[in-house]
Write a protein that holds these residues in place. Structure first.
Motif, PDB file in Angstrom:
ATOM      1  N   MET A   1       0.815  -1.198   0.000  1.00  0.00           N
ATOM      2  CA  MET A   1       0.000   0.000   0.000  1.00  0.00           C
ATOM      3  C   MET A   1       0.861   1.264   0.000  1.00  0.00           C
ATOM      4  SD  MET A   1      -2.931   1.227  -0.147  1.00  0.00           S
ATOM      5  CE  MET A   1      -4.442   1.684   0.563  1.00  0.00           C
ATOM      6  N   THR A   2       1.989   1.225   0.709  1.00  0.00           N
ATOM      7  CA  THR A   2       2.877   2.384   0.777  1.00  0.00           C
ATOM      8  C   THR A   2       3.397   2.755  -0.600  1.00  0.00           C
ATOM      9  OG1 THR A   2       3.507   1.833   3.032  1.00  0.00           O
ATOM     10  CG2 THR A   2       4.970   3.308   1.839  1.00  0.00           C
ATOM     11  N   LYS A   3       3.765   1.752  -1.392  1.00  0.00           N
ATOM     12  CA  LYS A   3       4.286   2.024  -2.736  1.00  0.00           C
ATOM     13  C   LYS A   3       3.216   2.668  -3.613  1.00  0.00           C
ATOM     14  CE  LYS A   3       7.866  -1.469  -2.664  1.00  0.00           C
ATOM     15  NZ  LYS A   3       8.418  -2.672  -3.271  1.00  0.00           N
ATOM     16  N   PHE A   4       1.993   2.207  -3.476  1.00  0.00           N
ATOM     17  CA  PHE A   4       0.895   2.796  -4.240  1.00  0.00           C
ATOM     18  C   PHE A   4       0.692   4.261  -3.843  1.00  0.00           C
ATOM     19  CE2 PHE A   4      -3.611   4.002  -4.309  1.00  0.00           C
ATOM     20  CZ  PHE A   4      -3.840   3.978  -5.673  1.00  0.00           C
ATOM     21  N   LEU A   5       0.617   4.519  -2.540  1.00  0.00           N
ATOM     22  CA  LEU A   5       0.420   5.890  -2.062  1.00  0.00           C
ATOM     23  C   LEU A   5       1.575   6.796  -2.488  1.00  0.00           C
ATOM     24  CD1 LEU A   5      -0.961   5.199   1.519  1.00  0.00           C
ATOM     25  CD2 LEU A   5      -2.228   6.134  -0.430  1.00  0.00           C
ATOM     26  N   LEU A   6       2.791   6.280  -2.396  1.00  0.00           N
ATOM     27  CA  LEU A   6       3.958   7.069  -2.814  1.00  0.00           C
ATOM     28  C   LEU A   6       3.898   7.366  -4.304  1.00  0.00           C
ATOM     29  CD1 LEU A   6       6.638   8.407  -2.103  1.00  0.00           C
ATOM     30  CD2 LEU A   6       7.748   6.177  -2.425  1.00  0.00           C
ATOM     31  N   ALA A   7       3.524   6.375  -5.101  1.00  0.00           N
ATOM     32  CA  ALA A   7       3.420   6.585  -6.548  1.00  0.00           C
ATOM     33  C   ALA A   7       2.371   7.644  -6.872  1.00  0.00           C
ATOM     34  CB  ALA A   7       3.089   5.267  -7.246  1.00  0.00           C
ATOM     35  N   VAL A   8       1.217   7.570  -6.219  1.00  0.00           N
ATOM     36  CA  VAL A   8       0.155   8.557  -6.464  1.00  0.00           C
ATOM     37  C   VAL A   8       0.616   9.942  -6.002  1.00  0.00           C
ATOM     38  CG1 VAL A   8      -2.210   9.244  -5.875  1.00  0.00           C
ATOM     39  CG2 VAL A   8      -1.699   6.860  -6.380  1.00  0.00           C
ATOM     40  N   HIS A   9       1.290   9.992  -4.858  1.00  0.00           N
ATOM     41  CA  HIS A   9       1.820  11.269  -4.340  1.00  0.00           C
ATOM     42  C   HIS A   9       2.786  11.908  -5.344  1.00  0.00           C
ATOM     43  CE1 HIS A   9       3.576  14.185  -1.606  1.00  0.00           C
ATOM     44  NE2 HIS A   9       4.752  13.590  -1.669  1.00  0.00           N
ATOM     45  N   VAL A  10       3.715  11.122  -5.852  1.00  0.00           N
ATOM     46  CA  VAL A  10       4.706  11.642  -6.807  1.00  0.00           C
ATOM     47  C   VAL A  10       4.029  12.036  -8.117  1.00  0.00           C
ATOM     48  CG1 VAL A  10       6.734  11.031  -8.187  1.00  0.00           C
ATOM     49  CG2 VAL A  10       6.655  10.429  -5.764  1.00  0.00           C
ATOM     50  N   LEU A  11       3.133  11.199  -8.604  1.00  0.00           N
ATOM     51  CA  LEU A  11       2.418  11.535  -9.843  1.00  0.00           C
ATOM     52  C   LEU A  11       1.577  12.801  -9.672  1.00  0.00           C
ATOM     53  CD1 LEU A  11       1.349   8.009 -11.113  1.00  0.00           C
ATOM     54  CD2 LEU A  11       2.954   9.585 -12.207  1.00  0.00           C
ATOM     55  N   ALA A  12       0.927  12.935  -8.531  1.00  0.00           N
ATOM     56  CA  ALA A  12       0.135  14.143  -8.278  1.00  0.00           C
ATOM     57  C   ALA A  12       1.036  15.372  -8.265  1.00  0.00           C
ATOM     58  CB  ALA A  12      -0.620  14.022  -6.953  1.00  0.00           C
ATOM     59  N   ALA A  13       2.217  15.235  -7.674  1.00  0.00           N
ATOM     60  CA  ALA A  13       3.158  16.366  -7.651  1.00  0.00           C
ATOM     61  C   ALA A  13       3.589  16.748  -9.065  1.00  0.00           C
ATOM     62  CB  ALA A  13       4.370  16.023  -6.795  1.00  0.00           C
ATOM     63  N   ILE A  14       3.873  15.751  -9.873  1.00  0.00           N
ATOM     64  CA  ILE A  14       4.314  16.030 -11.244  1.00  0.00           C
ATOM     65  C   ILE A  14       3.182  16.631 -12.068  1.00  0.00           C
ATOM     66  CG2 ILE A  14       5.053  14.943 -13.414  1.00  0.00           C
ATOM     67  CD1 ILE A  14       6.600  12.902 -11.607  1.00  0.00           C
ATOM     68  N   ASN A  74       1.730   5.811   6.539  1.00  0.00           N
ATOM     69  CA  ASN A  74       2.030   4.390   6.280  1.00  0.00           C
ATOM     70  C   ASN A  74       3.496   4.054   6.537  1.00  0.00           C
ATOM     71  OD1 ASN A  74      -0.357   3.145   5.699  1.00  0.00           O
ATOM     72  ND2 ASN A  74       0.033   2.890   3.518  1.00  0.00           N
ATOM     73  N   MET A  75       4.372   5.024   6.294  1.00  0.00           N
ATOM     74  CA  MET A  75       5.809   4.800   6.491  1.00  0.00           C
ATOM     75  C   MET A  75       6.233   5.089   7.936  1.00  0.00           C
ATOM     76  SD  MET A  75       7.264   6.506   2.961  1.00  0.00           S
ATOM     77  CE  MET A  75       8.974   6.182   3.317  1.00  0.00           C
ATOM     78  N   HIS A  76       5.313   5.591   8.750  1.00  0.00           N
ATOM     79  CA  HIS A  76       5.584   5.922  10.153  1.00  0.00           C
ATOM     80  C   HIS A  76       6.710   6.946  10.293  1.00  0.00           C
ATOM     81  CE1 HIS A  76       2.902   2.617  11.018  1.00  0.00           C
ATOM     82  NE2 HIS A  76       3.664   1.807  10.306  1.00  0.00           N
ATOM     83  N   VAL A  77       6.651   7.986   9.470  1.00  0.00           N
ATOM     84  CA  VAL A  77       7.681   9.031   9.514  1.00  0.00           C
ATOM     85  C   VAL A  77       7.079  10.416   9.778  1.00  0.00           C
ATOM     86  CG1 VAL A  77       9.333   7.791   8.049  1.00  0.00           C
ATOM     87  CG2 VAL A  77       7.641   9.302   6.978  1.00  0.00           C
ATOM     88  N   LEU A  78       5.852  10.462  10.263  1.00  0.00           N
ATOM     89  CA  LEU A  78       5.189  11.751  10.475  1.00  0.00           C
ATOM     90  C   LEU A  78       5.940  12.673  11.432  1.00  0.00           C
ATOM     91  CD1 LEU A  78       1.399  10.818  10.501  1.00  0.00           C
ATOM     92  CD2 LEU A  78       2.610  12.241   8.847  1.00  0.00           C
ATOM     93  N   GLY A  79       6.745  12.126  12.327  1.00  0.00           N
ATOM     94  CA  GLY A  79       7.486  12.960  13.277  1.00  0.00           C
ATOM     95  C   GLY A  79       8.891  13.309  12.824  1.00  0.00           C
ATOM     96  N   SER A  80       9.286  12.892  11.632  1.00  0.00           N
ATOM     97  CA  SER A  80      10.643  13.145  11.137  1.00  0.00           C
ATOM     98  C   SER A  80      10.849  14.619  10.818  1.00  0.00           C
ATOM     99  CB  SER A  80      10.918  12.326   9.877  1.00  0.00           C
ATOM    100  OG  SER A  80      10.823  10.947  10.156  1.00  0.00           O
ATOM    101  N   ALA A  81      12.026  15.102  11.173  1.00  0.00           N
ATOM    102  CA  ALA A  81      12.335  16.527  10.962  1.00  0.00           C
ATOM    103  C   ALA A  81      12.248  16.909   9.487  1.00  0.00           C
ATOM    104  CB  ALA A  81      13.715  16.848  11.519  1.00  0.00           C
TER     105      ALA A  81
END
Length: 176
Positions: A1-14, A74-81
């Protein structure tokens, strides 16, 4: 699921942010051409088209942070700087676009489509002042297009910084 969300995120950005960045960058020189040739219908139409692209794709661009948050969750990085910095820069870019770029584009489109016969100083609307400026309406409008170009550059630099942060991701375990 993470790969799908990341792909959609990147495509939406482009697909969403790319056209805004390009059209917004093309707008100030197109506005100058439309101002210099007030009777040129094609120049005014080009200006309207670029403004419409910016407006429509700015709305579509809301998908970028939506899918970004879903991916980060999904990647559990919401708190990353790096992610918090990216979120702040994205919010700032949205404010620059909504508060500084789009209103100035709208004023310039209004000023060029009304024509100079009606008010004699179409640049007065775009420049945020009411006529009577030393150097005439074209000087005010030229200043307005230069200021718009600066705000557009800030918008594009903010997105470039976000893109770099998304690729480099300090502290990432991907080895990037």
């Amino acid at each position: 699921m993470t790969k799908f969300l990341l792909a959609v995120h990147v495509l939406a950005a482009i697909v969403a942010i790319g056209p805004v960045a390009v059209a917004a960058s093309m707008f100030p020189p197109a506005a100058r051409r439309a101002i210099e040739a007030p009777d040129d219908v094609r120049a005014a139409e080009t200006l309207q088209l670029l403004y419409r692209i910016c407006r429509v794709y700015a709305v579509v661009g809301v998908a970028v942070p939506v899918f970004g948050f879903a991916t980060a969750s999904n990647m559990h990085v919401l708190g990353s700087a790096w992610l918090i910095t990216s979120i702040a820069l994205t919010a700032l870019a949205a404010v620059v676009l909504a508060a500084l770029v789009l209103p100035r584009q709208s004023a310039l489109v209004e000023g060029t489509t009304k024509g100079t016969a009606e008010d004699g100083a179409s640049g007065g609307v775009a420049g945020g002042t009411a006529g009577g400026v030393a150097g005439g309406a074209k000087a005010v409008t030229r200043q307005a297009t230069a200021q718009l170009a600066m705000f557009t550059g800030v918008f594009n630099l903010l997105w470039a910084a976000v893109t770099v942060l998304m690729i480099v991701r300090p502290g990432s375990t991907t080895g990037a």
